[in-house]
Motif scaffolding. Structure first.
Motif, PDB file in Angstrom:
ATOM      1  N   PRO A   1       0.930  -1.320   0.084  1.00 21.90           N
ATOM      2  CA  PRO A   1       0.022   0.104   0.027  1.00 21.90           C
ATOM      3  C   PRO A   1       0.652   1.234  -0.162  1.00 21.90           C
ATOM      4  CG  PRO A   1      -0.052  -0.827   2.147  1.00 21.90           C
ATOM      5  CD  PRO A   1       0.877  -1.770   1.373  1.00 21.90           C
ATOM      6  N   SER A   2       2.210   1.432   0.436  1.00 18.40           N
ATOM      7  CA  SER A   2       2.940   2.265   0.795  1.00 18.40           C
ATOM      8  C   SER A   2       4.457   2.341   0.332  1.00 18.40           C
ATOM      9  CB  SER A   2       2.612   2.587   2.235  1.00 18.40           C
ATOM     10  OG  SER A   2       3.296   1.431   2.899  1.00 18.40           O
ATOM     11  N   ASN A   3       4.882   1.419  -0.102  1.00 19.80           N
ATOM     12  CA  ASN A   3       6.210   1.493  -0.418  1.00 19.80           C
ATOM     13  C   ASN A   3       6.820   2.382  -1.684  1.00 19.80           C
ATOM     14  OD1 ASN A   3       6.805  -2.113  -0.096  1.00 19.80           O
ATOM     15  ND2 ASN A   3       6.836  -0.567   1.513  1.00 19.80           N
ATOM     16  N   THR A   4       7.336   3.149  -1.244  1.00 20.97           N
ATOM     17  CA  THR A   4       7.850   4.091  -2.524  1.00 20.97           C
ATOM     18  C   THR A   4       9.212   4.280  -2.942  1.00 20.97           C
ATOM     19  OG1 THR A   4       8.121   5.957  -0.761  1.00 20.97           O
ATOM     20  CG2 THR A   4       6.143   5.991  -1.814  1.00 20.97           C
ATOM     21  N   ASN A   5      10.014   3.483  -2.529  1.00 18.91           N
ATOM     22  CA  ASN A   5      11.335   3.281  -2.976  1.00 18.91           C
ATOM     23  C   ASN A   5      11.427   2.922  -4.424  1.00 18.91           C
ATOM     24  OD1 ASN A   5      14.052   1.278  -3.265  1.00 18.91           O
ATOM     25  ND2 ASN A   5      14.403   3.491  -2.389  1.00 18.91           N
ATOM     26  N   THR A   6      12.008   3.737  -5.243  1.00 20.50           N
ATOM     27  CA  THR A   6      12.130   3.755  -6.914  1.00 20.50           C
ATOM     28  C   THR A   6      12.490   2.219  -7.202  1.00 20.50           C
ATOM     29  OG1 THR A   6      12.506   6.016  -6.856  1.00 20.50           O
ATOM     30  CG2 THR A   6      12.498   4.801  -8.896  1.00 20.50           C
ATOM     31  N   GLY A   7      13.773   1.968  -6.487  1.00 19.66           N
ATOM     32  CA  GLY A   7      14.434   0.645  -6.919  1.00 19.66           C
ATOM     33  C   GLY A   7      13.349  -0.629  -6.744  1.00 19.66           C
ATOM     34  N   LEU A   8      12.445  -0.598  -5.836  1.00 19.71           N
ATOM     35  CA  LEU A   8      11.788  -2.107  -5.630  1.00 19.71           C
ATOM     36  C   LEU A   8      11.251  -2.437  -7.063  1.00 19.71           C
ATOM     37  CD1 LEU A   8       9.913  -0.997  -2.269  1.00 19.71           C
ATOM     38  CD2 LEU A   8      12.106  -2.199  -2.838  1.00 19.71           C
ATOM     39  N   THR A   9      10.777  -1.367  -7.923  1.00 20.86           N
ATOM     40  CA  THR A   9       9.993  -1.774  -9.225  1.00 20.86           C
ATOM     41  C   THR A   9      10.836  -1.536 -10.440  1.00 20.86           C
ATOM     42  OG1 THR A   9       8.930   0.047  -9.100  1.00 20.86           O
ATOM     43  CG2 THR A   9       7.857  -1.797  -8.321  1.00 20.86           C
TER      44      THR A   9
ATOM     45  N   GLY B   1      14.419  -0.491 -12.953  1.00 20.19           N
ATOM     46  CA  GLY B   1      15.659  -0.449 -13.349  1.00 20.19           C
ATOM     47  C   GLY B   1      16.517  -1.788 -12.933  1.00 20.19           C
ATOM     48  N   ASP B   2      17.730  -1.843 -12.861  1.00 19.88           N
ATOM     49  CA  ASP B   2      18.605  -2.898 -12.475  1.00 19.88           C
ATOM     50  C   ASP B   2      18.433  -3.328 -11.014  1.00 19.88           C
ATOM     51  OD1 ASP B   2      19.604  -3.268 -15.019  1.00 19.88           O
ATOM     52  OD2 ASP B   2      21.366  -1.884 -14.391  1.00 19.88           O
ATOM     53  N   ASP B   3      18.067  -2.291 -10.062  1.00 22.45           N
ATOM     54  CA  ASP B   3      17.814  -2.774  -8.702  1.00 22.45           C
ATOM     55  C   ASP B   3      16.600  -3.654  -8.610  1.00 22.45           C
ATOM     56  OD1 ASP B   3      19.852  -0.764  -7.690  1.00 22.45           O
ATOM     57  OD2 ASP B   3      18.694   0.778  -7.406  1.00 22.45           O
ATOM     58  N   ALA B   4      15.591  -3.374  -9.168  1.00 28.27           N
ATOM     59  CA  ALA B   4      14.348  -4.099  -9.047  1.00 28.27           C
ATOM     60  C   ALA B   4      14.806  -5.531  -9.683  1.00 28.27           C
ATOM     61  CB  ALA B   4      13.141  -3.642  -9.992  1.00 28.27           C
ATOM     62  N   LYS B   5      15.423  -5.475 -10.859  1.00 24.96           N
ATOM     63  CA  LYS B   5      15.967  -7.063 -11.301  1.00 24.96           C
ATOM     64  C   LYS B   5      16.680  -7.664 -10.419  1.00 24.96           C
ATOM     65  CE  LYS B   5      15.607  -5.604 -16.258  1.00 24.96           C
ATOM     66  NZ  LYS B   5      16.931  -4.716 -17.069  1.00 24.96           N
TER      67      LYS B   5
ATOM     68  N   ASP C   1       1.390  -1.147 -14.237  1.00 24.56           N
ATOM     69  CA  ASP C   1       2.223  -0.775 -15.748  1.00 24.56           C
ATOM     70  C   ASP C   1       3.260  -2.413 -15.456  1.00 24.56           C
ATOM     71  OD1 ASP C   1       4.287  -0.444 -13.977  1.00 24.56           O
ATOM     72  OD2 ASP C   1       4.689   1.433 -14.568  1.00 24.56           O
ATOM     73  N   ARG C   2       4.044  -2.383 -16.510  1.00 28.66           N
ATOM     74  CA  ARG C   2       4.883  -3.716 -16.809  1.00 28.66           C
ATOM     75  C   ARG C   2       5.855  -3.961 -15.398  1.00 28.66           C
ATOM     76  NH1 ARG C   2       9.733  -2.969 -19.332  1.00 28.66           N
ATOM     77  NH2 ARG C   2       9.238  -0.766 -19.393  1.00 28.66           N
ATOM     78  N   ASN C   3       6.194  -2.836 -14.832  1.00 28.09           N
ATOM     79  CA  ASN C   3       6.896  -3.121 -13.494  1.00 28.09           C
ATOM     80  C   ASN C   3       6.393  -3.401 -12.272  1.00 28.09           C
ATOM     81  OD1 ASN C   3       9.405  -2.085 -15.027  1.00 28.09           O
ATOM     82  ND2 ASN C   3       8.781   0.248 -14.565  1.00 28.09           N
ATOM     83  N   GLY C   4       4.959  -3.225 -12.389  1.00 25.45           N
ATOM     84  CA  GLY C   4       4.220  -3.663 -11.376  1.00 25.45           C
ATOM     85  C   GLY C   4       3.679  -2.093 -10.345  1.00 25.45           C
ATOM     86  N   ASP C   5       4.163  -1.015 -11.243  1.00 21.97           N
ATOM     87  CA  ASP C   5       3.695   0.224 -10.518  1.00 21.97           C
ATOM     88  C   ASP C   5       2.256   0.742 -10.979  1.00 21.97           C
ATOM     89  OD1 ASP C   5       6.177   0.817  -8.870  1.00 21.97           O
ATOM     90  OD2 ASP C   5       6.961   1.465 -10.805  1.00 21.97           O
TER      91      ASP C   5
END
Lengths: 412, 303
Positions: free
Chosen positions: A140-148, A150-154, A382-386
């Motif tokens: 409901p609330s995670n906002t860190n960009t790298g979770l979904t 770029g490479d961080d998410a991968k 979207d594709r990333n889950g956002d």
């Protein structure tokens, strides 16, 4: 309601789950036919300690969605249940505890989806596990960009890089940080000193704010990181004061120092300096901790203000009726996330001619969500889950109370 | 330069709190060679007791006039007495029976006592930070471009005064002599007619009472507390005791002020997140060149 007794099949389910992981190709374990008419939604949020003022109203959102789903006629004696665990250890959200909780959900074959976590660093510990088990999770609330993105998410999708199990209904810090910078500039602030708590969320948000504030013509006078459990900020604030900023941006949460820093600003003669933060300081705890220093604080929330949304009217009144209070900043998000999971399970049951879907099928249905009617608007992923409907709202604290300023859709 | 002086004041205030806690560590270590891990939690308990006393007195904000002196005196003394008694109880329950056991046994029970105290406080006030009433009017005194707050003066003065009183007590009274004799050789002291159980209990009473005073001061100085406060502060205070020379009262005070100053200066001239690294690097360096600490251990030479 909050916890369910361990069922005797749990061990078998755990073994089956382990087997599923070994086989790799079968990501999820279908529930035993017939017997499994109960579908559980796992909930992992911090509900004790300083984070509880955020965690409990958020969990209430899930509870309400589950109760409402059960009030309607469901196919084949199906029943939804909430299985809620606390990821706060000694009062603060804890990634290791979050991971432990997710393992508990994975071991329980009745859990077909989960809502949570609340904090981004906890998400970092959980995503590899849900990815491995094919269990869909919506935060409901995670906002860190790298979770979904770029490479961080991968890197977080350790077992199945091509399968995303992590979704969120709030927007990301690349947008929140940029919006906070725009907001600060609109307040007429020119010179910012940045302090963050060195956690996934706080540092991520502060870094985006720093870049964005500078890009918009503001001057960044310095960027400092505080440490966990730190109590004395007088030396740090003396240093900040000597740089004479007109605002401090804090990246972090109330529990990780956001309240104490603001409070101690009074001691170094910075009472009137504006204090801007993200949704980490949007809780009641912040008002309580900073007391008379709360005024002159500003923050963003990565969710719409439900009292201002026509689509949320029914939710707000149902919440008020059920819990006797107004929803928290992320209650509607948690409610919407649960509704999405419930809808995904029901679609799976329909597609399987009455049989329960697998975890992977539920994930598939969640990923395909588009134009879903929820209190926070029409959402999809979207594709990333956002979320495809990123909304941010802005607040100021005046006379000891949070005041809504405005909200905007920050879709680029 | 102004910033330097300002940080000097910040560092000394922070150091004053460390010093008061460090005195308790050093006294206990000096007499029974035990690192009393529960000591940091006794310090937090001091803040909790102070808060309870202030609540009983009905104090919720700043107190002025003659009432201020009464309130401060009652609260500090109350917190000191209650913490002192806690220290005595801890010693009686967890350490006395293990006095002749291998060194590791009381060390483990000390860690256990620390957890017990932390969880009692968790049960008492919950895991969130607790606001602490301001109590003392806090006018800032301007010295040129540097400002020093009343609260900061209070911390530094109280730390120095209590240290001097303690020094006088240990070196100029009969009970102090008994403490020094017990530290030197328990058996011989007993043969000379000193009741070592009472003497050791007295050491815990005084050390814990000083932590109680530090607890009150920290509550007023920071305006908030929470049940885990003592962990980090206790670690730093223990470091202060080692830095100054464990068992040495003046050393504990010096160590406390030095660590406070190191933290403040690191924050100013390097970065806040490096302050712990620098503090412990200083400790390592000092111990390499002076293994007994800056002022030397004042431990008995055991044959």
């Amino acid at each position: 309601m909050l916890s369910s007794p361990r069922r005797p099949v749990a061990l078998g389910a755990a073994l089956a789950a382990a087997l599923g992981i070994v086989l790799g190709s079968t990501l999820a374990v279908p529930g035993p036919a017939g017997a499994a008419s109960v579908v559980k939604i796992g909930v992992d949020l911090p509900v004790s300690g300083a984070d509880a003022t955020n965690g409990i109203p958020t969990r209430n959102g899930v509870m309400l969605a589950v109760e409402q789903a059960n009030a309607k006629p469901l196919p084949g004696g199906l029943k939804f249940e909430m299985s809620a665990l606390d990821d706060a250890v000694q009062g603060v959200h804890d990634p290791a505890q979050g991971a432990q909780n997710v393992k508990t959900f994975i071991a329980d074959s009745a859990v077909l989806g989960m809502v949570g976590p609340f904090n981004s660093n906890v998400a970092k510990a959980e995503i590899p596990l849900t990815n491995d088990a094919g269990l869909v999770q919506i935060s409901p609330s995670n906002t860190n960009t790298g979770l979904t993105k770029g490479d961080d998410a991968k890197k977080l999708r350790t077992s199945h890089p091509d399968v995303n199990t992590y979704f969120r209904v709030c927007t990301t810090d690349d947008r929140q940080g940029a919006a906070a910078a725009t907001f600060a500039r609109k307040l007429g602030l020119k010179k910012a000193f940045i302090i963050d708590d060195n956690e996934t969320y706080g540092k991520g948000l502060a870094d985006v704010f720093e870049a964005s504030f500078a890009k918009q013509g503001g001057a960044v006078l310095g960027h400092e990181h505080i440490t966990k459990g730190q109590q004395d900020f007088k030396a740090l604030l003396t240093k900040v004061h000597s740089a004479s900023p007109d605002m401090i941006f804090f990246g972090g949460t109330t529990a990780s120092g956001g309240g104490l820093v603001r409070k101690q600003m009074a001691d170094v003669g910075m009472r009137d300096i504006k204090y801007v933060g993200g949704d980490g300081i949007s809780d009641e705890e912040y008002l309580k901790e900073t007391a008379d220093m709360a005024n002159n604080s500003y923050y963003t929330v990565a969710a719409p203000e439900t009292s201002k949304l026509a689509s949320a009217k029914a939710f707000v009144s149902a919440y008020h009726k059920r819990f006797g209070s107004n929803p928290g900043p992320y209650s509607a998000n948690a409610y919407s996330a649960s509704q999405i999971i419930i809808a995904a399970v029901l679609k799976g049951v329909k597609d399987n001619a009455g049989k329960l879907p697998t975890r992977l099928e539920v994930r598939q249905n969640v990923a395909a969500t588009q134009n879903f009617d929820s209190p926070i608007g029409k959402i999809g992923f979207d594709r990333n889950g956002d979320t495809t409907a990123p909304i941010l709202s802005f607040y100021a604290i005046r006379n000891g109370k949070a005041q809504f300023i405005n909200q905007l859709n920050v879709k680029d | 330069m102004d910033v330097f002086l300002q940080q000097l004041i910040n560092g000394l205030s922070l150091g004053g709190i460390y010093a008061l806690i460090a005195l308790g560590y050093t006294m206990v270590y000096g007499i029974i060679e035990l690192i009393n891990f529960a000591h940091g939690d006794v310090y937090t308990l001091g803040t909790f007791f102070s808060l309870a006393i202030l609540t009983l007195l009905g104090v919720t904000g700043i107190v002025t006039g003659p009432a201020l002196i009464v309130v401060v005196a009652v609260t500090i003394l109350g917190a000191m007495i209650l913490c002192g008694l806690t220290g005595v109880i801890v010693e009686r329950l967890a350490y006395r029976r293990l006095r002749n056991a291998p060194k590791l046994a009381p060390l483990i029970t000390a860690i256990g006592m620390s957890f017990i105290l932390e969880n009692l406080m968790l049960y008492w006030h919950g895991p969130s930070p607790i606001p602490f009433p301001a109590v003392i009017p806090n006018p800032a005194v301007g010295l040129g471009s540097v400002t020093i707050q009343a609260k900061q003066i209070m911390v530094i003065v109280l730390a120095v005064v209590l240290m001097v009183v303690l020094q006088v007590f240990v070196y100029n009274t009969k009970l102090g002599k008994a403490m020094r004799a017990t530290a030197q050789d328990k058996d011989a002291a007993q043969l000379m007619g000193i009741n070592i159980n009472t003497t050791i209990a007295l050491t815990f009473l005084i050390g814990s009472a000083l932590a109680g005073a530090a607890g009150f001061v920290s509550g007023v100085y920071y305006g908030s507390t929470w049940f885990l406060n003592g962990f980090a502060a206790g670690l730093k205070a223990f470091t202060a005791a080692v830095l100054g020379g464990i068992g040495n009262l003046a050393g504990a005070m010096l160590g406390g002020f030095l660590i406070g100053l190191t933290e403040a200066m690191t924050t100013q001239f390097i970065s806040d997140q490096w302050s712990n690294v620098v503090v412990f690097s200083v400790l390592v360096l000092v111990l390499i060149f002076r293994p007994t600490g800056l002022l030397g251990e004042s431990l008995p030479n055991k044959v």
